[in-house]
Design a protein around this motif. Structure first.
Motif, mmCIF file in Angstrom:
data_model
loop_
_atom_site.group_PDB
_atom_site.id
_atom_site.type_symbol
_atom_site.label_atom_id
_atom_site.label_comp_id
_atom_site.label_asym_id
_atom_site.label_seq_id
_atom_site.Cartn_x
_atom_site.Cartn_y
_atom_site.Cartn_z
ATOM 1 N N ASP A 91 69.692 37.985 42.349
ATOM 2 C CA ASP A 91 68.344 38.059 42.880
ATOM 3 C C ASP A 91 68.147 39.379 43.614
ATOM 4 O O ASP A 91 68.463 39.507 44.799
ATOM 5 C CB ASP A 91 68.074 36.886 43.825
ATOM 6 C CG ASP A 91 66.662 36.908 44.395
ATOM 7 O OD1 ASP A 91 65.838 37.726 43.932
ATOM 8 O OD2 ASP A 91 66.373 36.112 45.311
ATOM 9 N N GLN A 125 67.319 47.942 44.295
ATOM 10 C CA GLN A 125 67.624 46.585 44.745
ATOM 11 C C GLN A 125 68.507 45.861 43.738
ATOM 12 O O GLN A 125 69.436 45.129 44.117
ATOM 13 C CB GLN A 125 66.327 45.801 44.972
ATOM 14 C CG GLN A 125 65.536 46.243 46.191
ATOM 15 C CD GLN A 125 64.190 45.552 46.310
ATOM 16 O OE1 GLN A 125 63.210 46.158 46.743
ATOM 17 N NE2 GLN A 125 64.117 44.292 45.923
ATOM 18 N N ALA A 147 65.106 43.589 49.443
ATOM 19 C CA ALA A 147 63.849 44.135 49.952
ATOM 20 C C ALA A 147 64.081 44.582 51.398
ATOM 21 O O ALA A 147 64.855 43.954 52.124
ATOM 22 C CB ALA A 147 62.761 43.072 49.881
ATOM 23 N N GLU A 179 64.202 39.988 35.013
ATOM 24 C CA GLU A 179 64.504 41.043 35.973
ATOM 25 C C GLU A 179 64.598 42.394 35.270
ATOM 26 O O GLU A 179 64.170 43.425 35.803
ATOM 27 C CB GLU A 179 65.801 40.741 36.719
ATOM 28 C CG GLU A 179 65.764 39.493 37.589
ATOM 29 C CD GLU A 179 64.815 39.648 38.776
ATOM 30 O OE1 GLU A 179 64.343 40.772 39.042
ATOM 31 O OE2 GLU A 179 64.547 38.639 39.452
ATOM 32 N N ARG A 192 65.657 40.631 44.916
ATOM 33 C CA ARG A 192 64.740 40.552 46.061
ATOM 34 C C ARG A 192 65.477 40.393 47.381
ATOM 35 O O ARG A 192 64.893 40.619 48.444
ATOM 36 C CB ARG A 192 63.762 39.390 45.857
ATOM 37 C CG ARG A 192 62.801 39.612 44.690
ATOM 38 C CD ARG A 192 62.105 38.329 44.275
ATOM 39 N NE ARG A 192 61.285 38.526 43.081
ATOM 40 C CZ ARG A 192 61.780 38.530 41.843
ATOM 41 N NH1 ARG A 192 63.084 38.372 41.630
ATOM 42 N NH2 ARG A 192 60.979 38.711 40.806
ATOM 43 N N ARG A 193 66.738 40.021 47.338
ATOM 44 C CA ARG A 193 67.528 39.937 48.576
ATOM 45 C C ARG A 193 67.546 41.276 49.315
ATOM 46 O O ARG A 193 67.753 41.325 50.526
ATOM 47 C CB ARG A 193 68.981 39.564 48.266
ATOM 48 C CG ARG A 193 69.217 38.231 47.593
ATOM 49 C CD ARG A 193 70.714 38.041 47.437
ATOM 50 N NE ARG A 193 71.063 37.085 46.403
ATOM 51 C CZ ARG A 193 71.188 35.772 46.604
ATOM 52 N NH1 ARG A 193 70.967 35.280 47.804
ATOM 53 N NH2 ARG A 193 71.525 34.958 45.603
ATOM 54 N N TYR A 203 62.908 48.963 43.201
ATOM 55 C CA TYR A 203 63.387 47.696 42.633
ATOM 56 C C TYR A 203 64.652 47.903 41.809
ATOM 57 O O TYR A 203 65.552 47.065 41.814
ATOM 58 C CB TYR A 203 62.309 47.017 41.788
ATOM 59 C CG TYR A 203 62.587 45.534 41.642
ATOM 60 C CD1 TYR A 203 62.410 44.672 42.725
ATOM 61 C CD2 TYR A 203 63.073 45.012 40.451
ATOM 62 C CE1 TYR A 203 62.689 43.314 42.611
ATOM 63 C CE2 TYR A 203 63.353 43.654 40.334
ATOM 64 C CZ TYR A 203 63.165 42.814 41.415
ATOM 65 O OH TYR A 203 63.469 41.468 41.305
#
Length: 474
Positions: free
Chosen positions: A391, A334, A396, A304, A393-394, A331
């Protein structure tokens, strides 16, 4: 294990007894809450559901309060029925006594007047003008870390210092350096004193000359004197202006001292000092927590960290980031939000019910102390799959849109939402971008113990090894 749904479900009748742990026969849950309140709340939710009754303390001095964990209940308390849930909890009273009646603790007409006076200082345009102060302090840290290249630093200590230097620079301008040492020395003493007094059944009067009272009084007097002297200098200085959109060089204290309007008048010296002290408390400890844990989580997850750094390199190359880059680093943002999910700077938020209210199918009585806990709601497995996993990506945009608004609420919500949330995000993203562009981080400590104070407190180090990266043009 009780299931928390994302939409209201039929529940028990409001007169059904609210479940909760029995605790010890004499002390109830007092020892568990003192030992580890965050784990106690987490266990309570998983064993008893989304509305839990807890008792703490011996008979005759027992505190009873209700914890609400479902996002629908959180929304009632912080937003849709916010007028029924006041900041009358003992913790806020202790903060009020220590730091004054600023935006964090004021209520009713006082709060509305203060908010109207202070809001122009936190417009997006005004906050974006603080970007250069953020990057200047981050650049100083990048340079200082070069002397420890290949060595180990504690992110808790380093980010606390960075956030404190940044907020004092924005508040005090050229007086920042002299303020940093005093705040760094005094704030922890006052914070520990406030939390200790808020949760003891019997409080020793503040006027008694006990060692704890004397230490706290000396620390408070020193901070008050520092702020009063700088405020007096500002009021006496020529050229101070109340223009809401004054130039980038105007520090926040000067703007506070000059703030005013026909309806609300202006802030007197005591009110300015109270706002300054609250900004110092809320503006450096909370951001320091977010910075430290974001860097530590990325150090523990090198894949990451590499993805975040690729974005930073692509967007910034070797130039200094600006406020306009906030939207160009999605990102990284995020990753920051995911860190704030796992380590919310305000892990528990307290209120007191004015009138009896139904929440989640249960009746919360009038006068009851009520808490909501981002620490718990952010870890609900029915809201967050594999909730302990890091994570980014949660967050996004499409996944954020699917969740309840109060599944994630590190800045609170409703009419008392944090006035400085845009500043916190700006400071965090810009500082993280500069540090991660310059260094690769490898975790030394895998886990960092934490506890709930006024804000989330790391009770152990978050050490990482640094490896300097070569930048374009070097």
């Amino acid at each position: 294990m009780p299931v928390t749904e994302s939409h209201p479900q039929p529940g028990p009748a409001p007169d059904t007894a609210i479940p909760g742990p029995a605790g010890l026969p004499v002390l109830g849950s007092m020892l568990d809450l003192r030992r580890d309140s965050l784990s106690t709340f987490l266990t309570a939710q998983r064993e008893y559901g989304d509305v839990v009754r807890l008792e703490a303390g011996p008979p005759g001095l027992r505190s009873v309060f209700h914890a609400v964990f479902a996002p629908e209940g959180v929304q009632q308390i912080l937003a849709s029925q916010a007028a029924n849930f006041r900041k009358d909890h003992p913790l806020y009273e202790e903060v009020r006594q220590a730091f004054g009646n600023g935006l964090l603790t004021s209520q009713d007409a006082d709060y509305l007047r203060q908010r109207r006076l202070v809001q122009p200082l936190f417009t997006k345009r005004r906050v974006d003008s603080y970007a250069s102060a953020v990057t200047a302090e981050a650049d100083t840290l990048v340079d200082r870390w070069r002397t420890t290249d290949g060595g180990t630093v504690d992110l808790v200590t380093e980010m606390n210092r960075l956030a404190l230097r940044t907020v004092t620079r924005i508040l005090f301008g050229l007086d920042a350096e002299q303020a940093v040492d005093a705040i760094h020395r005094c704030a922890p003493v006052i914070n520990a004193y406030v939390v200790r007094r808020a949760y003891v059944p019997v409080k020793v009067p503040r006027e008694w000359p006990t060692p704890g009272n004397l230490r706290a009084r000396a620390a408070t007097d020193e901070l008050n004197a520092l702020c009063d002297r700088i405020i007096a200098d500002r009021r006496a200085a020529a050229g101070t202006t109340g223009d809401d959109e004054a130039g980038e060089g105007d520090d926040l204290l000067s703007l506070l001292a000059a703030a005013g309007n026909e309806q609300d008048g202006s802030l007197d010296a005591t009110e300015v000092r109270e706002q300054v002290l609250i900004f110092l408390l809320a503006g450096h400890e909370t951001t320091a927590t977010s910075l430290a844990f974001t860097l530590h989580l990325l150090a523990r997850h090198p894949e990451e960290q590499a993805r975040v750094r690729e974005e930073i390199d692509r967007v910034l190359a070797d130039r200094t980031p600006t406020a306009a880059d906030l939207d160009r680093l999605p990102y990284l943002t995020q990753a920051l939000k995911e860190s704030m999910r796992l380590y919310p700077a305000a892990p528990v938020v307290s209120r007191r019910a004015v009138e009896a209210t139904e929440i989640g199918g249960f009746r919360i009585p009038a006068g009851a102390d009520v808490v909501v806990a981002p620490w718990v709601t952010h870890r609900n497995p029915h809201l967050w799959e594999d909730p302990e996993r890091f994570d980014p990506r949660r967050f996004a945009p499409e996944r954020e849109a699917e969740r309840h608004r109060y599944a994630w609420f590190p800045f609170g919500g409703g009419p008392r939402a944090c006035i400085g949330q845009h500043f916190s995000m700006l400071e965090s993203v810009l500082a993280l971008a500069m540090l991660l562009r310059s260094y690769e981080l490898q975790a030394v400590d895998e886990e960092v113990p934490v506890a709930a104070g006024i804000t989330l407190q790391a009770t152990g180090p978050a050490r990482v090894r640094l490896r300097r990266r070569e930048r374009v043009g070097e």
